[in-house]
Motif scaffolding. Structure first.
Motif, PDB file in Angstrom:
ATOM      1  N   PRO A  67     101.858   5.841 -48.553  1.00 17.72           N
ATOM      2  CA  PRO A  67     102.666   6.469 -49.610  1.00 17.72           C
ATOM      3  C   PRO A  67     102.124   6.242 -51.018  1.00 17.72           C
ATOM      4  CG  PRO A  67     103.804   4.552 -48.718  1.00 17.72           C
ATOM      5  CD  PRO A  67     102.608   4.803 -47.840  1.00 17.72           C
ATOM      6  N   GLU A  68     101.487   5.110 -51.233  1.00 16.13           N
ATOM      7  CA  GLU A  68     100.926   4.871 -52.567  1.00 16.13           C
ATOM      8  C   GLU A  68      99.832   5.895 -52.859  1.00 16.13           C
ATOM      9  OE1 GLU A  68     101.109   2.355 -50.260  1.00 16.13           O
ATOM     10  OE2 GLU A  68     102.194   0.680 -51.174  1.00 16.13           O
ATOM     11  N   GLU A  69      98.917   6.061 -51.918  1.00 16.48           N
ATOM     12  CA  GLU A  69      97.782   6.965 -52.118  1.00 16.48           C
ATOM     13  C   GLU A  69      98.205   8.432 -52.196  1.00 16.48           C
ATOM     14  OE1 GLU A  69      93.722   8.399 -49.768  1.00 16.48           O
ATOM     15  OE2 GLU A  69      94.814   6.648 -49.045  1.00 16.48           O
ATOM     16  N   HIS A  70      99.081   8.852 -51.298  1.00 19.22           N
ATOM     17  CA  HIS A  70      99.382  10.280 -51.182  1.00 19.22           C
ATOM     18  C   HIS A  70     100.620  10.746 -51.941  1.00 19.22           C
ATOM     19  CE1 HIS A  70      96.119  10.936 -48.424  1.00 19.22           C
ATOM     20  NE2 HIS A  70      96.510   9.891 -47.721  1.00 19.22           N
TER      21      HIS A  70
ATOM     22  N   LEU B  24     102.649   8.266 -54.639  1.00 18.59           N
ATOM     23  CA  LEU B  24     102.822   7.571 -55.919  1.00 18.59           C
ATOM     24  C   LEU B  24     101.621   7.713 -56.852  1.00 18.59           C
ATOM     25  CD1 LEU B  24     104.508   4.380 -54.469  1.00 18.59           C
ATOM     26  CD2 LEU B  24     105.640   6.293 -55.619  1.00 18.59           C
ATOM     27  N   ASN B  25     100.415   7.591 -56.328  1.00 21.61           N
ATOM     28  CA  ASN B  25      99.220   7.694 -57.176  1.00 21.61           C
ATOM     29  C   ASN B  25      98.928   9.128 -57.600  1.00 21.61           C
ATOM     30  OD1 ASN B  25      98.978   4.956 -56.841  1.00 21.61           O
ATOM     31  ND2 ASN B  25      97.235   5.055 -55.459  1.00 21.61           N
ATOM     32  N   LYS B  26      99.703  10.071 -57.081  1.00 25.39           N
ATOM     33  CA  LYS B  26      99.540  11.485 -57.447  1.00 25.39           C
ATOM     34  C   LYS B  26     100.772  11.976 -58.206  1.00 25.39           C
ATOM     35  CE  LYS B  26      96.317  12.459 -53.751  1.00 25.39           C
ATOM     36  NZ  LYS B  26      95.980  13.257 -52.580  1.00 25.39           N
ATOM     37  N   ASP B  27     101.346  11.078 -58.995  1.00 26.34           N
ATOM     38  CA  ASP B  27     102.494  11.389 -59.856  1.00 26.34           C
ATOM     39  C   ASP B  27     103.762  11.743 -59.090  1.00 26.34           C
ATOM     40  OD1 ASP B  27     100.945  10.925 -62.145  1.00 26.34           O
ATOM     41  OD2 ASP B  27     100.231  12.994 -62.156  1.00 26.34           O
ATOM     42  N   GLY B  28     103.890  11.233 -57.870  1.00 25.35           N
ATOM     43  CA  GLY B  28     105.113  11.417 -57.104  1.00 25.35           C
ATOM     44  C   GLY B  28     106.006  10.191 -57.231  1.00 25.35           C
ATOM     45  N   HIS B  29     107.138  10.254 -56.572  1.00 21.99           N
ATOM     46  CA  HIS B  29     108.127   9.179 -56.668  1.00 21.99           C
ATOM     47  C   HIS B  29     108.781   8.967 -55.309  1.00 21.99           C
ATOM     48  CE1 HIS B  29     107.850   9.171 -61.050  1.00 21.99           C
ATOM     49  NE2 HIS B  29     107.650  10.462 -60.899  1.00 21.99           N
ATOM     50  N   ILE B  30     109.175   7.739 -55.058  1.00 20.05           N
ATOM     51  CA  ILE B  30     109.924   7.394 -53.850  1.00 20.05           C
ATOM     52  C   ILE B  30     111.099   6.539 -54.293  1.00 20.05           C
ATOM     53  CG2 ILE B  30     109.893   6.150 -51.644  1.00 20.05           C
ATOM     54  CD1 ILE B  30     106.852   6.709 -51.524  1.00 20.05           C
ATOM     55  N   VAL B  31     112.256   6.821 -53.713  1.00 16.88           N
ATOM     56  CA  VAL B  31     113.434   5.997 -53.984  1.00 16.88           C
ATOM     57  C   VAL B  31     113.989   5.466 -52.670  1.00 16.88           C
ATOM     58  CG1 VAL B  31     114.077   7.093 -56.172  1.00 16.88           C
ATOM     59  CG2 VAL B  31     114.971   8.015 -54.024  1.00 16.88           C
ATOM     60  N   PHE B  32     114.740   4.396 -52.794  1.00 15.35           N
ATOM     61  CA  PHE B  32     115.386   3.774 -51.643  1.00 15.35           C
ATOM     62  C   PHE B  32     116.863   3.594 -51.929  1.00 15.35           C
ATOM     63  CE2 PHE B  32     111.005   2.334 -51.320  1.00 15.35           C
ATOM     64  CZ  PHE B  32     110.732   2.579 -49.981  1.00 15.35           C
ATOM     65  N   ALA B  33     117.658   3.675 -50.877  1.00 13.65           N
ATOM     66  CA  ALA B  33     119.075   3.331 -50.957  1.00 13.65           C
ATOM     67  C   ALA B  33     119.230   1.955 -50.327  1.00 13.65           C
ATOM     68  CB  ALA B  33     119.924   4.345 -50.204  1.00 13.65           C
ATOM     69  N   LEU B  34     119.791   1.052 -51.097  1.00 15.63           N
ATOM     70  CA  LEU B  34     120.088  -0.283 -50.591  1.00 15.63           C
ATOM     71  C   LEU B  34     121.594  -0.384 -50.409  1.00 15.63           C
ATOM     72  CD1 LEU B  34     117.907  -2.572 -52.920  1.00 15.63           C
ATOM     73  CD2 LEU B  34     117.282  -1.561 -50.737  1.00 15.63           C
ATOM     74  N   LEU B  35     121.999  -0.830 -49.248  1.00 17.88           N
ATOM     75  CA  LEU B  35     123.411  -1.064 -48.968  1.00 17.88           C
ATOM     76  C   LEU B  35     123.557  -2.553 -48.724  1.00 17.88           C
ATOM     77  CD1 LEU B  35     126.268   0.070 -48.424  1.00 17.88           C
ATOM     78  CD2 LEU B  35     125.580   0.354 -46.031  1.00 17.88           C
ATOM     79  N   ASP B  36     124.265  -3.206 -49.611  1.00 22.74           N
ATOM     80  CA  ASP B  36     124.398  -4.664 -49.548  1.00 22.74           C
ATOM     81  C   ASP B  36     123.033  -5.340 -49.447  1.00 22.74           C
ATOM     82  OD1 ASP B  36     127.183  -4.364 -49.658  1.00 22.74           O
ATOM     83  OD2 ASP B  36     127.318  -4.198 -47.479  1.00 22.74           O
ATOM     84  N   GLY B  37     122.060  -4.799 -50.187  1.00 25.13           N
ATOM     85  CA  GLY B  37     120.733  -5.395 -50.251  1.00 25.13           C
ATOM     86  C   GLY B  37     119.770  -4.982 -49.152  1.00 25.13           C
ATOM     87  N   GLU B  38     120.244  -4.211 -48.177  1.00 26.76           N
ATOM     88  CA  GLU B  38     119.385  -3.771 -47.073  1.00 26.76           C
ATOM     89  C   GLU B  38     118.963  -2.319 -47.284  1.00 26.76           C
ATOM     90  OE1 GLU B  38     119.623  -2.927 -42.254  1.00 26.76           O
ATOM     91  OE2 GLU B  38     121.340  -3.811 -43.265  1.00 26.76           O
ATOM     92  N   VAL B  39     117.679  -2.020 -47.051  1.00 25.84           N
ATOM     93  CA  VAL B  39     117.198  -0.646 -47.177  1.00 25.84           C
ATOM     94  C   VAL B  39     117.764   0.174 -46.024  1.00 25.84           C
ATOM     95  CG1 VAL B  39     115.196   0.881 -47.196  1.00 25.84           C
ATOM     96  CG2 VAL B  39     115.059  -1.332 -48.314  1.00 25.84           C
ATOM     97  N   VAL B  40     118.535   1.204 -46.369  1.00 25.70           N
ATOM     98  CA  VAL B  40     119.141   2.055 -45.338  1.00 25.70           C
ATOM     99  C   VAL B  40     118.832   3.531 -45.553  1.00 25.70           C
ATOM    100  CG1 VAL B  40     120.988   0.442 -44.729  1.00 25.70           C
ATOM    101  CG2 VAL B  40     121.339   2.088 -46.592  1.00 25.70           C
TER     102      VAL B  40
ATOM    103  N   ALA C  50     111.377  10.995 -50.908  1.00 26.26           N
ATOM    104  CA  ALA C  50     110.200  11.100 -51.770  1.00 26.26           C
ATOM    105  C   ALA C  50     110.203  12.418 -52.538  1.00 26.26           C
ATOM    106  CB  ALA C  50     108.929  10.999 -50.927  1.00 26.26           C
ATOM    107  N   LEU C  51     109.558  12.377 -53.678  1.00 26.67           N
ATOM    108  CA  LEU C  51     109.309  13.546 -54.502  1.00 26.67           C
ATOM    109  C   LEU C  51     107.791  13.638 -54.607  1.00 26.67           C
ATOM    110  CD1 LEU C  51     111.010  15.601 -56.167  1.00 26.67           C
ATOM    111  CD2 LEU C  51     110.678  14.102 -58.135  1.00 26.67           C
ATOM    112  N   VAL C  52     107.221  14.626 -53.922  1.00 30.98           N
ATOM    113  CA  VAL C  52     105.769  14.752 -53.820  1.00 30.98           C
ATOM    114  C   VAL C  52     105.300  15.866 -54.753  1.00 30.98           C
ATOM    115  CG1 VAL C  52     103.835  15.187 -52.251  1.00 30.98           C
ATOM    116  CG2 VAL C  52     105.895  14.023 -51.403  1.00 30.98           C
TER     117      VAL C  52
ATOM    118  N   LYS D  28     100.208  10.926 -42.641  1.00 31.15           N
ATOM    119  CA  LYS D  28      99.496  10.857 -43.921  1.00 31.15           C
ATOM    120  C   LYS D  28     100.390  10.242 -44.997  1.00 31.15           C
ATOM    121  CE  LYS D  28      98.499  14.277 -47.119  1.00 31.15           C
ATOM    122  NZ  LYS D  28      98.025  15.599 -47.518  1.00 31.15           N
ATOM    123  N   LEU D  29     101.597  10.774 -45.142  1.00 33.24           N
ATOM    124  CA  LEU D  29     102.495  10.290 -46.195  1.00 33.24           C
ATOM    125  C   LEU D  29     103.112   8.935 -45.866  1.00 33.24           C
ATOM    126  CD1 LEU D  29     104.392  13.542 -47.241  1.00 33.24           C
ATOM    127  CD2 LEU D  29     102.401  12.505 -48.320  1.00 33.24           C
ATOM    128  N   LEU D  30     103.466   8.733 -44.611  1.00 35.41           N
ATOM    129  CA  LEU D  30     104.171   7.508 -44.241  1.00 35.41           C
ATOM    130  C   LEU D  30     103.251   6.296 -44.150  1.00 35.41           C
ATOM    131  CD1 LEU D  30     106.623   8.956 -41.575  1.00 35.41           C
ATOM    132  CD2 LEU D  30     107.097   8.415 -43.978  1.00 35.41           C
TER     133      LEU D  30
END
Length: 161
Positions: free
Chosen positions: A46-49, A51-67, A71-73, A41-43
């Motif tokens: 993520p926008e619907e379940h 972000l659009n419900k006032d949650g947040h997602i962050v990413f860690a980039l290492l040398d520009g690559e997502v690693v 999420a904060l639901v 459901k979440l994966l």
């Protein structure tokens, strides 16, 4: 010459990283457990379940690559409550304190939003994760009813207003 090797950035959700959010989480979940309905459901949406419900997602980039990602639901309005969820760090980037950086970024976001608390559920075999959550200030609480069959540990962080 500016050497940017091993440069870590924590960034907010961007649609181009949606697949990384899913792939990183599937990788660790399948390594230890089985994917459950709540994961899909979440994966998958993520926008619907989240972000659009006032949650947040962050990413860690290492040398520009997502690693890494987390999420904060939002789970409740009064008091404002969030679940720290879907934290994942690529095996190739583990040991660089990315989990702490991701978790801390979202704990700070919850504080900024005047949340009353943040909780999480996990599994007791994930000892490094539990130690990370303790380092972030989470304390153990009774598990109660959890959305995931694999969850046997519940922790929360209550903010003093």
């Amino acid at each position: 010459m500016n050497d940017t090797k091993n440069e870590v950035k924590i960034i907010a959700y961007e649609p181009q990283y949606k697949e990384a959010f899913k792939a990183l989480n599937e990788e660790w979940i399948k390594a230890f457990f089985v994917m459950e309905a709540g994961d899909y459901k979440l994966l998958d949406n993520p926008e619907e379940h989240i972000l659009n419900k006032d949650g947040h997602i962050v990413f860690a980039l290492l040398d520009g690559e997502v690693v890494g990602t987390c999420a904060l639901v939002k789970t409740e309005d009064n008091p404002l409550t969030f679940e720290l969820s879907k934290m994942a760090v690529s095996p190739k980037a583990q040991g660089k304190k990315l989990g702490y950086l991701l978790g801390n970024a979202l704990v700070e976001k919850a504080k900024e939003l005047n949340a009353g608390k943040v909780f999480l559920v996990t599994n007791s075999i994930l000892v490094p994760a539990i130690k990370l959550y303790e380092k972030l200030g989470f304390i153990h609480t009774p598990i109660g009813k959890a959305e995931y069959d694999r969850a046997d540990v519940r922790m929360e962080l209550i903010f003093n207003k």
